[in-house]
Write a protein that holds these residues in place. Structure first.
Motif, PDB file in Angstrom:
ATOM      1  N   PHE A  26       0.822  -1.211   0.000  1.00 46.47           N
ATOM      2  CA  PHE A  26       0.000   0.000   0.000  1.00 46.47           C
ATOM      3  C   PHE A  26       0.855   1.260   0.000  1.00 46.47           C
ATOM      4  O   PHE A  26       0.602   2.200  -0.751  1.00 46.47           O
ATOM      5  N   HIS A  27       1.868   1.263   0.864  1.00 43.10           N
ATOM      6  CA  HIS A  27       2.632   2.500   1.075  1.00 43.10           C
ATOM      7  C   HIS A  27       3.470   2.849  -0.168  1.00 43.10           C
ATOM      8  O   HIS A  27       3.497   4.000  -0.599  1.00 43.10           O
ATOM      9  N   HIS A  28       4.118   1.849  -0.733  1.00 40.95           N
ATOM     10  CA  HIS A  28       4.912   2.083  -1.944  1.00 40.95           C
ATOM     11  C   HIS A  28       4.033   2.021  -3.191  1.00 40.95           C
ATOM     12  O   HIS A  28       4.048   2.929  -4.026  1.00 40.95           O
ATOM     13  N   ASN A  78      10.623  12.325  -0.433  1.00 34.90           N
ATOM     14  CA  ASN A  78      10.644  11.823   0.952  1.00 34.90           C
ATOM     15  C   ASN A  78      10.508  10.298   0.997  1.00 34.90           C
ATOM     16  O   ASN A  78      11.213   9.631   1.761  1.00 34.90           O
ATOM     17  N   HIS A  79       9.592   9.755   0.213  1.00 31.12           N
ATOM     18  CA  HIS A  79       9.365   8.310   0.280  1.00 31.12           C
ATOM     19  C   HIS A  79      10.542   7.524  -0.282  1.00 31.12           C
ATOM     20  O   HIS A  79      10.951   6.523   0.302  1.00 31.12           O
ATOM     21  N   THR A  80      11.114   7.977  -1.389  1.00 32.56           N
ATOM     22  CA  THR A  80      12.290   7.291  -1.929  1.00 32.56           C
ATOM     23  C   THR A  80      13.417   7.304  -0.903  1.00 32.56           C
ATOM     24  O   THR A  80      14.102   6.297  -0.686  1.00 32.56           O
ATOM     25  N   GLY A 127       3.558  13.705   9.180  1.00 34.68           N
ATOM     26  CA  GLY A 127       4.842  14.351   8.944  1.00 34.68           C
ATOM     27  C   GLY A 127       5.992  13.373   9.030  1.00 34.68           C
ATOM     28  O   GLY A 127       5.820  12.162   8.840  1.00 34.68           O
ATOM     29  N   TRP A 128       7.154  13.933   9.331  1.00 35.41           N
ATOM     30  CA  TRP A 128       8.407  13.189   9.275  1.00 35.41           C
ATOM     31  C   TRP A 128       9.329  13.644  10.397  1.00 35.41           C
ATOM     32  O   TRP A 128       9.339  14.828  10.747  1.00 35.41           O
ATOM     33  N   ALA A 129      10.115  12.728  10.958  1.00 35.78           N
ATOM     34  CA  ALA A 129      11.208  13.095  11.861  1.00 35.78           C
ATOM     35  C   ALA A 129      12.512  12.857  11.103  1.00 35.78           C
ATOM     36  O   ALA A 129      12.609  11.919  10.298  1.00 35.78           O
ATOM     37  N   VAL A 160      12.163   9.058   9.393  1.00 38.26           N
ATOM     38  CA  VAL A 160      11.098   8.084   9.628  1.00 38.26           C
ATOM     39  C   VAL A 160       9.772   8.764   9.282  1.00 38.26           C
ATOM     40  O   VAL A 160       9.525   9.908   9.670  1.00 38.26           O
ATOM     41  N   ASP A 161       8.980   8.065   8.502  1.00 43.62           N
ATOM     42  CA  ASP A 161       7.659   8.540   8.078  1.00 43.62           C
ATOM     43  C   ASP A 161       6.692   8.321   9.231  1.00 43.62           C
ATOM     44  O   ASP A 161       6.512   7.181   9.672  1.00 43.62           O
ATOM     45  N   VAL A 162       6.089   9.387   9.747  1.00 37.75           N
ATOM     46  CA  VAL A 162       5.109   9.207  10.822  1.00 37.75           C
ATOM     47  C   VAL A 162       3.678   9.558  10.383  1.00 37.75           C
ATOM     48  O   VAL A 162       2.814   9.783  11.218  1.00 37.75           O
ATOM     49  N   TRP A 163       3.443   9.578   9.057  1.00 33.54           N
ATOM     50  CA  TRP A 163       2.063   9.574   8.591  1.00 33.54           C
ATOM     51  C   TRP A 163       1.447   8.235   9.045  1.00 33.54           C
ATOM     52  O   TRP A 163       2.119   7.203   9.035  1.00 33.54           O
ATOM     53  N   GLU A 164       0.174   8.237   9.416  1.00 35.23           N
ATOM     54  CA  GLU A 164      -0.439   6.989   9.894  1.00 35.23           C
ATOM     55  C   GLU A 164      -0.348   5.880   8.852  1.00 35.23           C
ATOM     56  O   GLU A 164      -0.258   4.708   9.202  1.00 35.23           O
ATOM     57  N   HIS A 165      -0.369   6.228   7.559  1.00 29.57           N
ATOM     58  CA  HIS A 165      -0.336   5.173   6.534  1.00 29.57           C
ATOM     59  C   HIS A 165       0.970   4.366   6.602  1.00 29.57           C
ATOM     60  O   HIS A 165       1.043   3.273   6.073  1.00 29.57           O
ATOM     61  N   ALA A 166       1.999   4.916   7.264  1.00 30.97           N
ATOM     62  CA  ALA A 166       3.280   4.210   7.364  1.00 30.97           C
ATOM     63  C   ALA A 166       3.209   3.054   8.356  1.00 30.97           C
ATOM     64  O   ALA A 166       3.983   2.093   8.244  1.00 30.97           O
TER      65      ALA A 166
HETATM   66 MN    MN Z   1       4.254   7.767   3.649  1.00 30.07          MN
END
Ligand code: MN
Length: 198
Positions: A26-28, A78-80, A127-129, A160-166
């Motif tokens: 899902f995420h990728h 960001n995702h890559t 967001g992201w840390a 680290v991706d801290v969107w809930e979808h992660a």
């Molecule tokens: Mn994400």
């Protein structure tokens, strides 16, 4: 020339049991792909066709009327970056130059880890840390939504991706468990060292 979705740098089962195949599918395959598709739609007929992703991000950061362009371009980047920040059998103590810099700038790894985790948990909403390099110093930051270090004159080293979808499919609401697992079992310190030395 359109932007392509880069393949994951490992099999979609490679991070199990910490991040499931379903989450990566899902995420990728859906979320990251959607940012790519949205960006390609916005690129059509724009003056940024042929620009690198980084150029697109720098040209649209903070520009009124370009928010959607920036958000999608930054989320592709960001995702890559995030996929490369993880590897099977990762995590734990850093090695190489980053280990020296962490000890120098945070005192010890434990203090660094606690500060990074706090940033990830304190990010309200999506967001992201980040661990970033600013000049010759390391800093820990957090950003909202698609925002990213290069829009603030910083070089990203780890995220680290801290969107809930992660994490929601694997950890539901337990963001602390996801971030702890990321630090303990997933971080690719070799990649972080390459960023620091490039
Ligand atoms: Mn994400």
């Amino acid at each position: 020339m359109s932007i392509q979705l880069p393949p994951l740098p490992y099999e979609n089962t490679a991070l199990e049991p910490f991040i499931s195949k379903t989450t990566l599918e899902f995420h990728h395959g859906k979320h990251h792909q959607t940012y790519v598709n949205n960006l390609n739609g916005l690129l059509e007929g724009s003056d940024m066709v042929g620009d690198s992703l980084e150029e697109m991000i720098r040209k649209t950061a903070g520009v009124s009327g370009k928010e959607s362009f920036f958000n999608n371009a930054a989320q592709v980047w960001n995702h890559t970056f995030y996929w490369n920040c993880m590897k099977p059998h990762g995590g734990g103590l850093p090695t190489g130059l980053i280990a020296e810099w962490i000890d120098r700038d945070f005192g010890d790894f434990s203090t660094f880890k606690d500060t990074f985790k706090k940033a990830a948990l304190a990010q309200f909403g999506s967001g992201w840390a980040w661990l970033v390099r600013e000049g010759d110093a390391l800093k820990i930051t957090k950003t909202s939504n698609a925002d990213l270090p290069m829009a603030h004159g910083q070089k990203a080293l780890l995220t680290v991706d801290v969107w809930e979808h992660a994490y929601y499919l694997d950890y539901q609401n337990r963001r602390p468990d996801y971030v702890e697992t990321f630090m303990a079992s997933l971080v690719n310190w070799d990649f972080v060292n390459v960023q620091l030395e490039s």
